[in-house]
Motif scaffolding. Structure first.
Motif, mmCIF file in Angstrom:
data_model
loop_
_atom_site.group_PDB
_atom_site.id
_atom_site.type_symbol
_atom_site.label_atom_id
_atom_site.label_comp_id
_atom_site.label_asym_id
_atom_site.label_seq_id
_atom_site.Cartn_x
_atom_site.Cartn_y
_atom_site.Cartn_z
ATOM 1 N N VAL A 1 -0.660 3.652 9.741
ATOM 2 C CA VAL A 1 -0.186 4.529 9.813
ATOM 3 C C VAL A 1 1.467 4.439 9.264
ATOM 4 O O VAL A 1 2.276 5.069 8.742
ATOM 5 N N THR A 2 1.886 3.219 9.336
ATOM 6 C CA THR A 2 3.204 3.034 8.391
ATOM 7 C C THR A 2 3.351 2.839 7.320
ATOM 8 O O THR A 2 3.828 3.189 5.817
ATOM 9 N N LEU A 3 2.286 3.035 6.658
ATOM 10 C CA LEU A 3 2.046 3.167 5.043
ATOM 11 C C LEU A 3 1.336 4.021 4.383
ATOM 12 O O LEU A 3 2.050 4.725 3.904
ATOM 13 N N ALA A 4 0.786 5.086 5.630
ATOM 14 C CA ALA A 4 1.553 6.146 5.183
ATOM 15 C C ALA A 4 2.225 7.026 5.139
ATOM 16 O O ALA A 4 2.698 7.910 4.410
ATOM 17 N N MET A 5 3.575 6.675 6.057
ATOM 18 C CA MET A 5 4.700 7.311 6.358
ATOM 19 C C MET A 5 5.555 5.980 5.230
ATOM 20 O O MET A 5 6.342 6.963 4.472
ATOM 21 N N LEU B 1 8.450 7.777 0.246
ATOM 22 C CA LEU B 1 8.748 7.374 -1.567
ATOM 23 C C LEU B 1 8.169 8.609 -1.947
ATOM 24 O O LEU B 1 9.204 8.954 -2.890
ATOM 25 N N ASP B 2 7.406 9.082 -1.353
ATOM 26 C CA ASP B 2 7.352 10.311 -2.589
ATOM 27 C C ASP B 2 7.803 11.407 -2.920
ATOM 28 O O ASP B 2 8.084 11.972 -3.337
ATOM 29 N N GLY C 1 0.858 -0.885 -0.301
ATOM 30 C CA GLY C 1 0.237 0.057 -0.409
ATOM 31 C C GLY C 1 0.798 1.122 0.629
ATOM 32 O O GLY C 1 1.004 2.175 -0.774
ATOM 33 N N GLY C 2 1.498 1.255 0.730
ATOM 34 C CA GLY C 2 2.682 2.344 0.912
ATOM 35 C C GLY C 2 3.453 2.172 -0.336
ATOM 36 O O GLY C 2 3.370 4.094 -1.026
ATOM 37 N N ILE C 3 4.021 1.835 -0.752
ATOM 38 C CA ILE C 3 4.467 1.828 -2.379
ATOM 39 C C ILE C 3 4.348 2.637 -3.473
ATOM 40 O O ILE C 3 4.268 3.180 -4.240
ATOM 41 N N GLY C 4 2.883 1.509 -3.519
ATOM 42 C CA GLY C 4 1.547 1.645 -4.559
ATOM 43 C C GLY C 4 1.303 3.558 -4.429
ATOM 44 O O GLY C 4 0.949 4.288 -5.524
ATOM 45 N N MET D 1 -5.223 12.615 2.499
ATOM 46 C CA MET D 1 -4.973 11.507 2.603
ATOM 47 C C MET D 1 -4.387 10.666 3.506
ATOM 48 O O MET D 1 -4.339 10.151 4.925
ATOM 49 N N ALA D 2 -2.615 10.644 3.280
ATOM 50 C CA ALA D 2 -1.773 10.257 4.055
ATOM 51 C C ALA D 2 -1.594 10.896 5.046
ATOM 52 O O ALA D 2 -1.240 10.272 6.500
ATOM 53 N N GLN D 3 -1.736 12.551 5.666
ATOM 54 C CA GLN D 3 -1.862 12.720 6.292
ATOM 55 C C GLN D 3 -2.797 12.934 7.417
ATOM 56 O O GLN D 3 -2.599 12.423 8.674
ATOM 57 N N VAL D 4 -4.281 12.056 7.514
ATOM 58 C CA VAL D 4 -5.308 11.919 7.469
ATOM 59 C C VAL D 4 -4.701 10.332 8.807
ATOM 60 O O VAL D 4 -4.663 10.741 9.804
ATOM 61 N N MET D 5 -4.457 9.422 7.733
ATOM 62 C CA MET D 5 -3.567 8.133 7.731
ATOM 63 C C MET D 5 -2.541 8.736 9.237
ATOM 64 O O MET D 5 -2.844 7.389 10.155
ATOM 65 N N LEU D 6 -1.578 9.512 9.292
ATOM 66 C CA LEU D 6 -0.962 9.765 10.790
ATOM 67 C C LEU D 6 -1.628 10.430 11.360
ATOM 68 O O LEU D 6 -0.689 9.718 12.425
#
Length: 317
Positions: A191-195, A200-201, A121-124, A143-148
């Motif tokens: 949380v790690t998925l978002a990080m 990666l971004d 999920g994180g790489i994708g 969305m990544a910020q919310v997940m964090l």
């Protein structure tokens, strides 16, 4: 025969684990000693024979070796550890290592599933952030910020409400089937998925603006080829390091998630040890957790050194 840089790096990292493991064993013993309550008294009260007398408590303390000075207790415990004996669990009545190994498969499966969520999920998501433009990219980064910002216990409760209570499509406690790992591993990994996606971004955008990426474009390579063949391999080095640390931490026992989903892993076993003041089990858990973290971190360092030989060349100094 002289060792090369890679062999010297491995030897240096292996030697570096020895004082760390010794420090972990000392910390495990001190934490258990500082825990409030008398395990002998707790064990006698749990036996259901009423309030134990002082003589009974003293006799049990002597039998368990709790009346010896702390340095003697630590020396005996360390000596047994070096011979593969972690002691007996007070409240389970079985060897500590047996108790931990009995619970390890559940935690290992949970950790493996969580690592897959975080990695795939994180790489994708990170690749999508780079490829998309405008509003779509901003929405993904938001969305990544919310997940964090959402802690794992709250994510676990929300997943239980949605998929267990409202939709009734996934189990929310126990591990009777593989489906029982889906929700807890997702709650643990978000949380790690978002990080991972954010890291990666950031590295991909830096790599895509580098000189070697511009040179690849001048050679006529497509943007997708530049991204996947040139930028991504370099960006995966810090991502691999972070995912390795995540795997080590999860293998130590995800106490909150295991408790919320009623999973019989080593995290929930640690809570039992704290409740019963089970010193040998608590010491074994801390040592087990620390040992896993050290070994997984060592393995990740070796993988990173293979991915980027400059790490081995710098680490041998």
């Amino acid at each position: 025969m002289a060792m090369n840089a890679w062999q010297r790096y491995i030897a240096w990292r292996l030697l570096g684990t020895l004082p760390v493991l010794f420090g972990i064993s000392l910390l495990a013993f001190i934490l258990a000693q500082l825990s409030p309550g008398d395990p002998a008294e707790i064990l006698l009260e749990g036996a259901g024979t009423g309030m134990p007398s002082d003589a009974e408590v003293a006799a049990l303390r002597s039998y368990l070796g709790l009346d010896a000075p702390p340095y003697v207790q630590y020396g005996l415990w360390l000596w047994r550890l070096l011979h593969g004996d972690g002691g007996m669990s007070y409240h389970l009545g079985i060897p500590v290592f047996t108790a931990l190994l009995d619970r390890l498969p559940v935690t290992a499966a949970l950790a493996g599933a969580a690592l897959l969520w975080a990695m795939a999920g994180g790489i994708g998501l990170g690749l999508l952030m780079v490829r998309l433009r405008g509003t779509a990219a901003m929405l993904l980064r938001g969305m990544a910020q919310v997940m964090l910002a959402v802690p794992s216990f709250l994510t676990a409760i929300l997943l239980i409400l949605v998929f267990g209570v409202w939709l009734h499509v996934l189990p929310t406690n126990g591990v009777e089937s593989a489906a029982g790992y889906l929700l807890p591993s997702l709650a643990l990994a978000l949380v790690t998925l978002a990080m991972t996606a954010q890291l990666l971004d950031a590295h991909l955008r830096e790599a895509l603006s580098s000189l070697y990426a511009q040179t690849a474009r001048l050679r006529g390579l497509s943007e997708t080829r530049v991204l996947l063949s040139y930028a991504l391999p370099n960006a995966l080095v810090p991502v691999t390091a972070m995912l390795g640390n995540f795997a080590a931490a999860v293998l130590g026992g995800a106490i909150i998630v295991e408790t919320v989903f009623a999973l019989p892993g080593i995290g929930s076993l640690a809570l039992e040890a704290i409740h019963y003041r089970d010193y040998p089990l608590l010491q074994g858990y801390v040592l087990f957790l620390g040992g896993i973290y050290v070994l997984v971190t060592l393995a990740v360092d070796l993988v990173l050194a293979r991915m980027d030989p400059r790490i081995a060349l710098g680490g041998e100094r």
